[in-house]
Design a protein around this motif. Structure first.
Motif, mmCIF file in Angstrom:
data_model
loop_
_atom_site.group_PDB
_atom_site.id
_atom_site.type_symbol
_atom_site.label_atom_id
_atom_site.label_comp_id
_atom_site.label_asym_id
_atom_site.label_seq_id
_atom_site.Cartn_x
_atom_site.Cartn_y
_atom_site.Cartn_z
ATOM 1 N N PHE A 1 -24.300 -40.873 56.771
ATOM 2 C CA PHE A 1 -23.449 -40.150 55.834
ATOM 3 C C PHE A 1 -24.218 -38.991 55.200
ATOM 4 C CE2 PHE A 1 -21.534 -39.446 51.624
ATOM 5 C CZ PHE A 1 -20.226 -39.175 52.014
ATOM 6 N N ARG B 1 -11.000 -33.578 65.702
ATOM 7 C CA ARG B 1 -11.575 -33.466 67.035
ATOM 8 C C ARG B 1 -11.250 -32.132 67.716
ATOM 9 N NH1 ARG B 1 -12.761 -37.477 71.632
ATOM 10 N NH2 ARG B 1 -13.091 -38.952 69.951
ATOM 11 N N PRO C 1 -22.724 -42.793 67.409
ATOM 12 C CA PRO C 1 -21.762 -43.764 66.864
ATOM 13 C C PRO C 1 -21.923 -45.168 67.439
ATOM 14 C CG PRO C 1 -20.672 -41.693 67.299
ATOM 15 C CD PRO C 1 -22.059 -41.556 67.840
ATOM 16 N N ASP D 1 -14.472 -39.991 65.203
ATOM 17 C CA ASP D 1 -13.330 -39.373 64.524
ATOM 18 C C ASP D 1 -13.421 -39.577 63.013
ATOM 19 O OD1 ASP D 1 -12.303 -38.506 66.920
ATOM 20 O OD2 ASP D 1 -10.905 -40.177 67.146
ATOM 21 N N ASP D 2 -13.821 -40.783 62.600
ATOM 22 C CA ASP D 2 -13.983 -41.071 61.164
ATOM 23 C C ASP D 2 -15.111 -40.229 60.573
ATOM 24 O OD1 ASP D 2 -11.947 -42.927 61.305
ATOM 25 O OD2 ASP D 2 -13.289 -44.651 61.495
ATOM 26 N N MET D 3 -16.184 -40.053 61.324
ATOM 27 C CA MET D 3 -17.302 -39.238 60.856
ATOM 28 C C MET D 3 -16.868 -37.789 60.671
ATOM 29 S SD MET D 3 -20.191 -40.954 63.358
ATOM 30 C CE MET D 3 -21.475 -39.731 63.083
ATOM 31 N N ALA E 1 -13.764 -36.801 60.102
ATOM 32 C CA ALA E 1 -12.819 -36.777 58.982
ATOM 33 C C ALA E 1 -13.546 -36.784 57.644
ATOM 34 C CB ALA E 1 -11.868 -37.967 59.085
ATOM 35 N N ALA E 2 -14.723 -37.442 57.612
ATOM 36 C CA ALA E 2 -15.484 -37.511 56.357
ATOM 37 C C ALA E 2 -15.946 -36.143 55.892
ATOM 38 C CB ALA E 2 -16.687 -38.436 56.534
ATOM 39 N N ARG F 1 -13.734 -43.692 68.105
ATOM 40 C CA ARG F 1 -12.962 -43.830 66.857
ATOM 41 C C ARG F 1 -13.864 -43.660 65.645
ATOM 42 N NH1 ARG F 1 -10.399 -47.627 70.219
ATOM 43 N NH2 ARG F 1 -11.645 -49.383 69.464
ATOM 44 N N LEU F 2 -15.093 -44.158 65.754
ATOM 45 C CA LEU F 2 -16.037 -43.961 64.650
ATOM 46 C C LEU F 2 -16.408 -42.488 64.524
ATOM 47 C CD1 LEU F 2 -17.790 -44.967 62.392
ATOM 48 C CD2 LEU F 2 -19.523 -45.659 64.082
#
Length: 254
Positions: free
Chosen positions: A237, A141, A223, A131-133, A135-136, A128-129
């Motif tokens: 980041f 995916r 992650p 996926d957030d990375m 999205a940033a 899930r992290l």
């Protein structure tokens, strides 16, 4: 008409070249090979290091004689793999997922508990992290391909052994061959050490761009490591911004 008698014509190639008889050469070759193995054994007194070295040599040889498989054949063979002892403890072979024509590929070290249960990489909290990375930097995916160095979960989520990596790496090489990504991101120390440099230091060298054999390669923190140590999120980041910039260059050059 007069004919000139010449020397007898040699009938065997080793006689033409002036070599020793093939049987004699075979004995000499075996002797040289034995001497080489003795030298290697002395050089690698630590048996674990020697086994890793030997398995790597075997894997390299097999890789040279084996042909690359297509997707269906590759996945079938991978799912049936019993090359190392991880096959005894796994619940699933975690093959890989994503766009098989992706220009960007992420490679982790190996499946965790949730991945082992579901047969898909990065589906637990670390997934899930990830996926957030993605999205940033404006990615999903299904736009990239995600795989691991080893396809089976090491017990208790320990680091995969060198021997296990050696036995499994051909599956990943075949995947890279089929996908032909322009950019590879190593997630964590294990993947970076295997793909970039055995002595890679993730804390010092993450985010550093390497160009090798037509690939743009770099690493960032795994992650799972970020979940254990959120203080590394800011550095990660920064890595993601580098990944985004390089990926946009690749897209513009396509």
């Amino acid at each position: 008409m007069r004919t000139m008698a010449g020397p007898a014509v040699p009938m065997r190639w080793h006689e033409v070249r002036g070599d020793a008889h093939p049987r004699q050469m075979a004995v000499q070759d075996r002797t040289r090979l034995t001497d080489l193995l003795v030298l290697i054994c002395k050089r690698f007194a630590n048996m674990r290091i020697f086994c890793s070295f030997l398995s790597g040599m075997i894997t390299c040889f097999l890789g040279m004689v084996d042909t690359m498989r297509g997707w269906d054949e590759l996945k079938k063979a991978c799912l049936e793999c019993e090359k190392c002892l991880l096959c005894k403890t796994r619940k699933s072979v975690v093959f890989g997922t994503g766009n098989q024509r992706a220009k960007l590929m992420f490679i982790g070290e190996g499946p965790g508990e949730q991945e082992d249960l579901k047969g898909e990489p990065f589906v637990g909290p670390a997934g899930r992290l990830l996926d957030d990375m993605l999205a940033a930097i404006g990615l999903f995916r299904d736009e990239v391909y995600i795989a691991n160095i080893v396809k089976c979960r090491p017990p208790q989520n320990r680091d995969p052994l060198a021997l296990e990596q050696d036995m499994c790496i051909e599956w990943l090489r075949n995947q890279v061959f089929l996908i032909r990504p322009k950019m590879i991101v190593c997630l964590g120390r294990i993947a970076a050490c295997r793909i970039i440099d055995p002595n890679f230091k993730i804390t010092r060298e993450h985010g550093r761009i390497i160009e090798r054999k037509g690939y743009v390669i770099l690493s960032t923190y795994h992650p799972a490591a970020l979940l254990r140590d959120p203080s590394k999120l800011e550095e990660t980041f920064d890595d993601l911004k580098i990944i985004e910039a390089e990926y946009q260059k690749i897209l513009k050059g396509a």
